[in-house]
Design an enzyme around this catalytic site. Structure first.
Site, PDB file in Angstrom:
ATOM      1  N   PHE A 141       0.913  -7.211  -3.205  1.00 13.40           N
ATOM      2  CA  PHE A 141       0.714  -7.002  -1.760  1.00 13.40           C
ATOM      3  C   PHE A 141      -0.745  -6.647  -1.513  1.00 13.40           C
ATOM      4  O   PHE A 141      -1.271  -5.718  -2.128  1.00 13.40           O
ATOM      5  CB  PHE A 141       1.617  -5.868  -1.252  1.00 13.40           C
ATOM      6  CG  PHE A 141       1.547  -5.717   0.240  1.00 13.40           C
ATOM      7  CD1 PHE A 141       2.274  -6.556   1.076  1.00 13.40           C
ATOM      8  CD2 PHE A 141       0.720  -4.765   0.822  1.00 13.40           C
ATOM      9  CE1 PHE A 141       2.191  -6.445   2.462  1.00 13.40           C
ATOM     10  CE2 PHE A 141       0.631  -4.637   2.208  1.00 13.40           C
ATOM     11  CZ  PHE A 141       1.368  -5.477   3.022  1.00 13.40           C
ATOM     12  N   ASP A 226      -7.356  -4.247  -6.494  1.00 13.29           N
ATOM     13  CA  ASP A 226      -6.936  -3.710  -5.202  1.00 13.29           C
ATOM     14  C   ASP A 226      -6.415  -2.299  -5.457  1.00 13.29           C
ATOM     15  O   ASP A 226      -5.306  -2.106  -5.952  1.00 13.29           O
ATOM     16  CB  ASP A 226      -5.855  -4.611  -4.605  1.00 13.29           C
ATOM     17  CG  ASP A 226      -5.305  -4.067  -3.285  1.00 13.29           C
ATOM     18  OD1 ASP A 226      -5.515  -2.874  -2.996  1.00 13.29           O
ATOM     19  OD2 ASP A 226      -4.641  -4.835  -2.566  1.00 13.29           O
ATOM     20  N   LYS A 255      -6.336   3.572   2.619  1.00 13.66           N
ATOM     21  CA  LYS A 255      -5.309   4.615   2.634  1.00 13.66           C
ATOM     22  C   LYS A 255      -5.896   6.023   2.412  1.00 13.66           C
ATOM     23  O   LYS A 255      -6.436   6.606   3.336  1.00 13.66           O
ATOM     24  CB  LYS A 255      -4.227   4.286   1.594  1.00 13.66           C
ATOM     25  CG  LYS A 255      -3.346   3.095   2.008  1.00 13.66           C
ATOM     26  CD  LYS A 255      -2.205   2.908   1.042  1.00 13.66           C
ATOM     27  CE  LYS A 255      -1.299   1.754   1.396  1.00 13.66           C
ATOM     28  NZ  LYS A 255      -0.330   2.030   2.436  1.00 13.66           N
TER      29      LYS A 255
HETATM   30  N1  PLP Z   1      -3.307  -3.462  -0.692  1.00 11.43           N
HETATM   31  C1  PLP Z   1      -2.352  -2.658  -1.174  1.00 11.43           C
HETATM   32  C2  PLP Z   1      -2.194  -2.511  -2.653  1.00 11.43           C
HETATM   33  C3  PLP Z   1      -1.523  -1.944  -0.301  1.00 11.43           C
HETATM   34  O1  PLP Z   1      -0.564  -1.148  -0.791  1.00 11.43           O
HETATM   35  C4  PLP Z   1      -1.715  -2.093   1.094  1.00 11.43           C
HETATM   36  C5  PLP Z   1      -0.845  -1.397   2.062  1.00 11.43           C
HETATM   37  O2  PLP Z   1       0.274  -1.013   1.774  1.00 11.43           O
HETATM   38  C6  PLP Z   1      -2.719  -2.954   1.547  1.00 11.43           C
HETATM   39  C7  PLP Z   1      -3.506  -3.606   0.623  1.00 11.43           C
HETATM   40  C8  PLP Z   1      -2.970  -3.160   3.013  1.00 11.43           C
HETATM   41  O3  PLP Z   1      -3.563  -2.041   3.564  1.00 11.43           O
HETATM   42  P1  PLP Z   1      -3.604  -1.869   5.167  1.00 11.43           P
HETATM   43  O4  PLP Z   1      -2.183  -1.708   5.604  1.00 11.43           O
HETATM   44  O5  PLP Z   1      -4.441  -0.627   5.383  1.00 11.43           O
HETATM   45  O6  PLP Z   1      -4.235  -3.089   5.722  1.00 11.43           O
END
Ligand code: PLP
Length: 406
Positions: A141, A226, A255
């Site tokens: 994700f 990520d 986050k």
């Molecule tokens: N990347 C990862 C690993 C995530 O867990 C998330 C959100 O849960 C995101 C990207 C996306 O972040 P945002 O919701 O701040 O766009």
């Protein structure tokens, strides 16, 4: 001066909001540390941390003070001008990590969008038009923009939005042979979460990340981590790559970076950063003084031996107790994850029923998360007290006792 607000209720959600979320039945109105109160004054223990965001809990005095101090000075100037909190925050990130350069934005998806664009631009500049393929993991994700849902390995998030972005391949996570088979000199980047968060809290194996690093080097591809969910102390190190001692070329953070105030960052080396020349990428709000002032207060507290050691100690409290609960009630087969990102894997009898656990927990006054239908996720504040851990897990156990008796 206090302002009179109109009364609103949860039922209003269905009248005025786009229905892409299905929030819980109560509305939180106040938080302090790891406790939250709803409209009726009911108090809950918060083990969700706003989905791994409220790294120092709710209303941490240092963050409130950083925010209010900056709020009285300067909120926003755009990137036509730079600002002091952004420069200080960038220095702190550069000092604390492999990176030489930071790009600030507002969400995890935007940080990943920047990372993927940078990877493609570097490949274009150095190797020409044929090197643009991105390899990501099945079930990964990376956010909800069009590029990030396409890089993400869950087609339910990318189907039905018109033509897909091409040049993206998905391989099974933790399968080095599959990565080896997929990578080529056309690959510009391999994108991985060091712990797959949303899809079930699955940590990468060390040999997998080491192997990915080596394959990227052999094919002149960039390794992108990520760390939107794993970053900023969540795993007991400032970033999860430090756990593994495998250094990426690009890292994304969001986050916990702002402890609840929206801010994200893409970190990279000077050699790569220089490819994003003036005008090639941008954002109006990214790196605004308010967000950066809060983020600075976050990193000052998180990146200390006390906080990071605390994460490891608190993890043990959670893990030991959750394993005992899992065994006693026959609900979990495993408690996995790193640091204070924990996933309880539901046993066969309870597979697909994570939502029932979420609901039962809420009824007992404790907030937990799902990570897919088969995993209960905990992502509490890194400074949650032992008393709150005990109380929250007592409530969680009561919820499970009721659920399993029903
Ligand atoms: N990347 C990862 C690993 C995530 O867990 C998330 C959100 O849960 C995101 C990207 C996306 O972040 P945002 O919701 O701040 O766009």
């Amino acid at each position: 001066m206090s302002v009179e607000h109109a009364q609103v209720q949860r039922t209003d959600f269905d009248q005025v909001m786009v229905p892409n979320y299905a929030p819980a039945g109560f509305i939180p109105v106040r938080g302090a540390g790891s406790r939250v109160w709803d409209q009726s004054g009911r108090e809950l223990v918060d083990f969700t941390g706003g989905i791994a965001v409220n790294v120092l809990g709710h209303a941490h005095p240092a963050l409130v003070s950083a925010l209010t101090e900056q709020a009285n000075k300067l909120w926003h100037v755009s990137n036509v001008f730079t600002n002091e909190p952004a420069l200080r925050m960038a220095k702190k990130l550069v000092d604390a990590t492999f990176a030489d350069r930071a790009f600030f934005c507002n969400s995890g998806a935007e940080a990943n969008e920047a990372a993927f664009k940078l990877a493609r631009r570097v490949a274009f500049d150095l190797y020409g038009t044929e090197k643009y393929e991105i390899i990501a993991a099945i079930n990964s994700f990376h956010g909800r923009t069009l590029f990030t849902v396409n890089v993400g390995g869950q087609s339910k998030y990318s189907d039905g939005f018109g033509p897909k972005i091409t040049g993206i391949t998905h391989v099974p996570y933790n399968d080095l042979e599959a990565l080896k088979a997929a990578i080529s000199d056309k690959t510009c980047a391999v994108v991985l979460e060091p712990v797959q968060g949303e899809s079930g809290v699955i940590p990468a194996e060390l040999a997998y990340l080491q192997g990915a690093r080596q394959l990227c080097d052999e094919h002149n591809a960039l390794l992108v981590f990520d760390e939107v969910q794993t970053g900023m102390g969540r795993t007991g190190e400032l970033f999860a790559y430090m756990h593994y001692d495998v250094t990426p070329d690009i890292l994304t953070s969001a986050k916990s970076l702002g402890g609840g105030f929206p801010i994200a960052a893409m970190l990279t080396t000077e050699a790569l950063a220089k490819h994003l020349t003036v005008g090639t990428h941008g954002t109006t709000y990214g790196g605004n003084p308010l967000a950066c002032a809060v983020a600075e207060a976050v990193i000052d507290i998180v990146n200390t031996p006390e906080t990071l050691a605390g994460v490891k100690a608190k993890r043990e409290l959670f893990k030991t107790r959750l394993e005992a609960i899992g065994e006693q009630y026959g609900v979990f087969t495993q408690v996995r994850g790193l640091g204070l990102l924990l996933g309880c894997v539901l046993s066969d009898a309870w597979k697909g029923k994570a939502k029932d656990f979420f609901n039962a927990a809420e009824k007992e006054g404790v907030m937990v998360l799902q990570a897919g239908p088969d995993v209960i996720r905990f992502a509490p504040s890194l400074v949650v007290t032992e008393a709150d851990i005990d109380e929250g897990l007592d409530r969680f156990e009561r919820a499970i006792a009721t659920l399993t008796q029903a």
